[in-house]
Scaffold this motif. Structure first.
Motif, short mmCIF file in Angstrom:
data_model
loop_
_atom_site.label_atom_id
_atom_site.label_comp_id
_atom_site.label_asym_id
_atom_site.label_seq_id
_atom_site.Cartn_x
_atom_site.Cartn_y
_atom_site.Cartn_z
N VAL A 150 -1.81 0.89 11.54
CA VAL A 150 -0.40 2.24 11.40
C VAL A 150 0.24 1.67 10.00
O VAL A 150 0.49 2.34 9.19
CB VAL A 150 0.43 2.17 12.55
N ALA A 151 0.20 0.22 9.63
CA ALA A 151 1.36 -0.17 8.68
C ALA A 151 0.70 -0.21 7.24
O ALA A 151 1.24 0.22 6.33
CB ALA A 151 1.93 -1.55 8.96
N ILE A 152 -0.68 -0.27 7.30
CA ILE A 152 -1.39 -0.27 5.90
C ILE A 152 -1.29 0.91 5.32
O ILE A 152 -1.03 1.17 4.07
CB ILE A 152 -2.82 -1.00 5.93
N PRO A 153 -1.88 1.96 6.09
CA PRO A 153 -1.97 3.22 5.46
C PRO A 153 -0.35 4.02 5.27
O PRO A 153 0.04 4.69 4.06
CB PRO A 153 -2.60 4.37 6.45
N ALA A 154 0.48 3.51 6.09
CA ALA A 154 1.99 4.06 6.04
C ALA A 154 2.76 3.39 4.94
O ALA A 154 3.26 4.11 3.89
CB ALA A 154 2.73 3.69 7.37
N GLY A 155 2.39 1.95 4.87
CA GLY A 155 3.01 1.11 3.85
C GLY A 155 2.51 1.53 2.22
O GLY A 155 3.26 1.80 1.47
N TYR A 156 1.29 1.93 2.26
CA TYR A 156 0.78 2.53 0.82
C TYR A 156 1.21 3.79 0.68
O TYR A 156 1.83 3.90 -0.32
CB TYR A 156 -0.87 2.35 0.90
N ALA A 157 1.35 4.80 1.57
CA ALA A 157 1.97 5.92 1.26
C ALA A 157 3.34 5.87 0.78
O ALA A 157 3.90 6.38 -0.01
CB ALA A 157 1.92 6.69 2.54
#
Length: 275
Positions: free
Chosen positions: A90-97
Motif C-alpha cells: 500500500v505504501a509504495i504506490p501511495a507514497g509515490y502518488a
C-alpha cells in the motif's frame, strides 16, 4: 588566577550537567540492567539488592519444547514479515502518488494515515475483535496482520512519501527523454534511489509489528501466541525470569535493526517527512 576563577565559576554548571547526564543514563540503562539481572537470576528474594544465585535454568525452560519461546518467536517474525509486505504494497504506490502527483487533499490524506495513532487503541481493538469474530478473522494470522498493518501503514506511508520526494525529478525526466517508459523509469531510476528510505520504512514496520501486544491480544488470543503475549503471560504469573528472557529476545532484533535504520535513513529523507 583568571583561569582558576573561571574554573570555579563553571564548576556548578559542570556539576549540574554531570548530574543530568547521570540521571538520563540511569533512566535508560537502569531498567536494562535490572532486566539482565532477572534473566540470569535463579534466586532473588527481598530485601537482597542482587540475586543470590545466577544460572541458565530458566533459559533452558524458555527454549525447551514446553517453553514455546521459539514457536512464539517464529509466529511473531512471520506476522511481522506479512505486515511489512502488506504495508509496503500500500505504501509504495501511495507514497509515490503523495510525493509526485499534485493531489488537492494531500495534507488530509497524510493526516488520515495518522488516525489509528490519534484514537485510543483499546476501544478500537475491542470493536475490531467483535467485527473480526463475525467474519471469521478472530484468532487467525490474517486478522492479526491486518491489525498490525493498520498501525504500520502510518510509518510506511509517511517514510515512503519522504523517500520518493527526496529523489530528484530531473533524473526521472532524463530517463524519460532517453525513451524510457513511465514503468521503466520508476523501476530503474526512482525505486532504486528511494530504496534506502523504503528499507528503513520496512524495518520500522517490522519492529512495530514484532513488539505489538494489545491488538494481538484482542484479535489473536487464544489461537495466535506471539512473543509479547508469552512475556505478558509470564509476568502476570510472577515468573519474572521468563518474562525478562523473552524481553531480551525482543530487544536484540530491535537494537540490531535500529542500527541498520540509522545507516539507511538519510538526512535528506528525514527532511521530507510530512512535506
Amino acid at each position: 588566577m583568571n583561569g582558576a576563577t573561571f574554573s570555579l565559576r563553571r564548576w556548578p554548571q559542570l556539576l549540574g550537567i554531570a548530574v543530568v547526564l547521570g540521571l538520563v543514563a540511569f533512566a535508560i540503562f537502569g531498567p536494562l540492567a535490572n532486566l539482565f539481572l532477572w534473566a540470569f537470576a535463579e534466586k532473588w528474594y527481598f530485601p537482597n539488592k542482587i540475586p543470590q544465585e545466577f544460572g541458565l535454568k530458566f533459559w533452558a525452560q524458555v527454549f525447551s519444547p514446553r517453553g514455546n519461546a521459539l514457536g512464539s518467536l517464529g509466529t511473531s517474525v512471520w506476522i511481522a514479515v506479512l505486515t511489512v509486505v502488506l504495508s509496503l504494497a500500500v505504501a509504495i504506490p501511495a507514497g509515490y502518488a503523495l510525493a509526485r502527483l499534485r493531489l488537492r487533499w494531500r495534507g488530509l490524506i497524510l493526516l488520515a494515515f495518522l488516525l489509528p495513532q490519534a484514537v485510543p487503541n483499546l476501544p478500537v481493538y475491542v470493536n475490531i475483535a467483535r467485527v473480526f469474530y463475525e467474519v471469521g478473522l478472530n484468532g487467525t494470522i490474517l486478522g492479526v496482520v491486518l491489525v498490525h498493518a493498520s498501525h504500520g501503514l502510518v510509518l510506511a506511508v509517511w517514510i515512503a512519501s519522504a523517500a520518493f520526494a527526496s529523489v530528484e525529478p530531473s533524473l526521472e525526466e532524463a530517463a524519460r527523454n532517453m525513451g524510457a517508459s513511465p514503468w521503466t523509469c520508476f523501476r530503474t531510476v526512482t525505486l532504486p534511489l528511494a530504496a534506502p528510505g523504503l528499507i528503513a520504512s520496512a524495518i520500522f514496520v517490522f519492529l512495530e509489528s514484532l513488539d505489538e501486544f494489545t491488538g494481538t491480544y484482542f484479535v489473536g488470543v487464544p489461537d495466535v501466541t506471539t512473543l509479547p503475549l508469552l512475556m505478558f503471560n509470564a509476568s502476570m504469573g510472577g515468573n519474572y525470569q521468563i518474562a525478562s528472557i523473552t524481553a531480551l529476545l525482543l530487544l536484540i532484533p530491535s537494537i540490531g535493526f535500529m542500527l541498520v535504520v540509522e545507516r539507511f535513513l538519510k538526512a535528506d529523507v528525514l527532511a521530507m517527512v510530512g512535506r
